[in-house]
Scaffold this motif. Sequence first.
Motif, PDB file in Angstrom:
ATOM      1  N   UNK A 223     -69.906  61.993  33.195  1.00 30.11           N
ATOM      2  CA  UNK A 223     -69.066  61.309  32.214  1.00 30.11           C
ATOM      3  C   UNK A 223     -69.739  60.024  31.760  1.00 30.11           C
ATOM      4  N   UNK A 224     -69.525  59.695  30.481  1.00 30.11           N
ATOM      5  CA  UNK A 224     -70.014  58.414  29.973  1.00 30.11           C
ATOM      6  C   UNK A 224     -69.031  57.290  30.242  1.00 30.11           C
TER       7      UNK A 224
ATOM      8  N   UNK B  36     -68.418  60.625  40.280  1.00 30.26           N
ATOM      9  CA  UNK B  36     -68.773  60.606  38.854  1.00 30.26           C
ATOM     10  C   UNK B  36     -70.259  60.303  38.693  1.00 30.26           C
ATOM     11  N   UNK B  37     -70.944  61.148  37.935  1.00 24.88           N
ATOM     12  CA  UNK B  37     -72.342  60.897  37.582  1.00 24.88           C
ATOM     13  C   UNK B  37     -72.370  60.361  36.158  1.00 24.88           C
ATOM     14  N   UNK B  38     -72.803  59.131  36.006  1.00 25.29           N
ATOM     15  CA  UNK B  38     -72.876  58.499  34.692  1.00 25.29           C
ATOM     16  C   UNK B  38     -74.275  57.943  34.484  1.00 25.29           C
ATOM     17  N   UNK B  39     -74.463  57.130  33.463  1.00 26.37           N
ATOM     18  CA  UNK B  39     -75.785  56.545  33.229  1.00 26.37           C
ATOM     19  C   UNK B  39     -75.638  55.066  32.905  1.00 26.37           C
ATOM     20  N   UNK B  40     -76.757  54.422  32.654  1.00 29.02           N
ATOM     21  CA  UNK B  40     -76.775  52.967  32.516  1.00 29.02           C
ATOM     22  C   UNK B  40     -76.060  52.473  31.266  1.00 29.02           C
ATOM     23  N   UNK B  41     -75.699  53.360  30.346  1.00 25.59           N
ATOM     24  CA  UNK B  41     -74.953  52.937  29.151  1.00 25.59           C
ATOM     25  C   UNK B  41     -73.455  52.826  29.420  1.00 25.59           C
ATOM     26  N   UNK B  42     -73.004  53.357  30.531  1.00 29.61           N
ATOM     27  CA  UNK B  42     -71.580  53.290  30.872  1.00 29.61           C
ATOM     28  C   UNK B  42     -71.157  51.831  31.020  1.00 29.61           C
ATOM     29  N   UNK B  43     -70.041  51.474  30.402  1.00 34.87           N
ATOM     30  CA  UNK B  43     -69.573  50.095  30.478  1.00 34.87           C
ATOM     31  C   UNK B  43     -69.293  49.691  31.915  1.00 34.87           C
ATOM     32  N   UNK B  44     -69.656  48.471  32.258  1.00 33.37           N
ATOM     33  CA  UNK B  44     -69.438  47.967  33.608  1.00 33.37           C
ATOM     34  C   UNK B  44     -67.967  48.031  33.984  1.00 33.37           C
ATOM     35  N   UNK B  45     -67.080  47.743  33.046  1.00 39.48           N
ATOM     36  CA  UNK B  45     -65.649  47.778  33.352  1.00 39.48           C
ATOM     37  C   UNK B  45     -65.195  49.191  33.704  1.00 39.48           C
ATOM     38  N   UNK B  46     -65.748  50.206  33.052  1.00 40.74           N
ATOM     39  CA  UNK B  46     -65.395  51.589  33.377  1.00 40.74           C
ATOM     40  C   UNK B  46     -65.868  51.951  34.775  1.00 40.74           C
TER      41      UNK B  46
END
Length: 329
Positions: free
Chosen positions: A68-69, A89-99
């Motif tokens: 998920x983004x 959850x596997x996300x990446x470095x573009x994911x917002x810190x708050x999320x």
Amino acid sequence: MPIISAPQEFNEDDLYIDLRTVLGTSLFLKCEGFNFSGSIKLKPALAMVEAAELSGALTPGSILVESSSGNLGVALSMIAASKGYRFLCVTDSRCNLSSRRLMEALGADVHIVTEPDPEEGYLGARLAQVRALCAADPRHVWLNQYTNSDNWRAHYRWTAPPIARAFPGLDVLFVGAGTTGTLMGCARWFKERRPDVRVVAVDSVGSVTFGGPPETRMIPGLGAGVRPPILDESYIDEVVLVPETDTVRMCHRLAARGFLFGGSTGTVVAGAASWLEAHDAGRAGTTAVTISPDLGERYLDTVYQTNWVQGIYGSTALSPQDVTEQAVA
């Protein structure tokens, strides 16, 4: 007065904003951020979890895993906490810190991919890590929002019908394209039941979803580095591509009128506004609706941070008026 016992039982589904005062043309914005997950992703998250439970794939000892983004990860974190599941959850470095912090506050484990796949970008790298996790531990249950038909079925059941009821004279519906769950659910419903309604997909420049060349994208939510398997373009009438600079400018334009929305909303509103200007200028009576996936609080450190915007897109990304308004805010 609603009384609930689980967070996923509440979702405000009938709030629309007439953006005429912002855009100068009538466009109704369906607000989907008013639930405990803060986004439209509550609907597919709940549908996919319940389907996995019904099929027996998801049991008390299972560990939910998903790429998920941001927003789907938050929704699944909330549902997993409510139902007693572990969630990764596997996300990446573009994911917002708050999320990311929201997911962790809800008890989820968050794995962050820092290097994109050479051909399929960050999404390809995230999917590879999910597959590796599932291969390493049979307790992992991957809902796979990118291929799961319950993703689009959630919007076929819960997003399109309220729009049709609220706007019996609807002419055109603009829907953002991420996993294309919202897009395909709404497009299928209207093509089957109200084929006179024109369905316009809105995507980000740099996304490969509709065959465009891949480019770096910094705002999570819409767009994809891998063509979504659930996409069926036969249900879509047109596609509008929006540069991220236009996304940022529209977010600031909305915020200047007191409406703080997320990056995906900025994209779909910018795309809808450009389409209406090109196709509808000077013509009265067209009823147009678009969908806001989330609100803007999770984007305060990015889209609404002048230094971040100018660092990514350059000093001309925001007009002097935009910068002044942001400084005052």
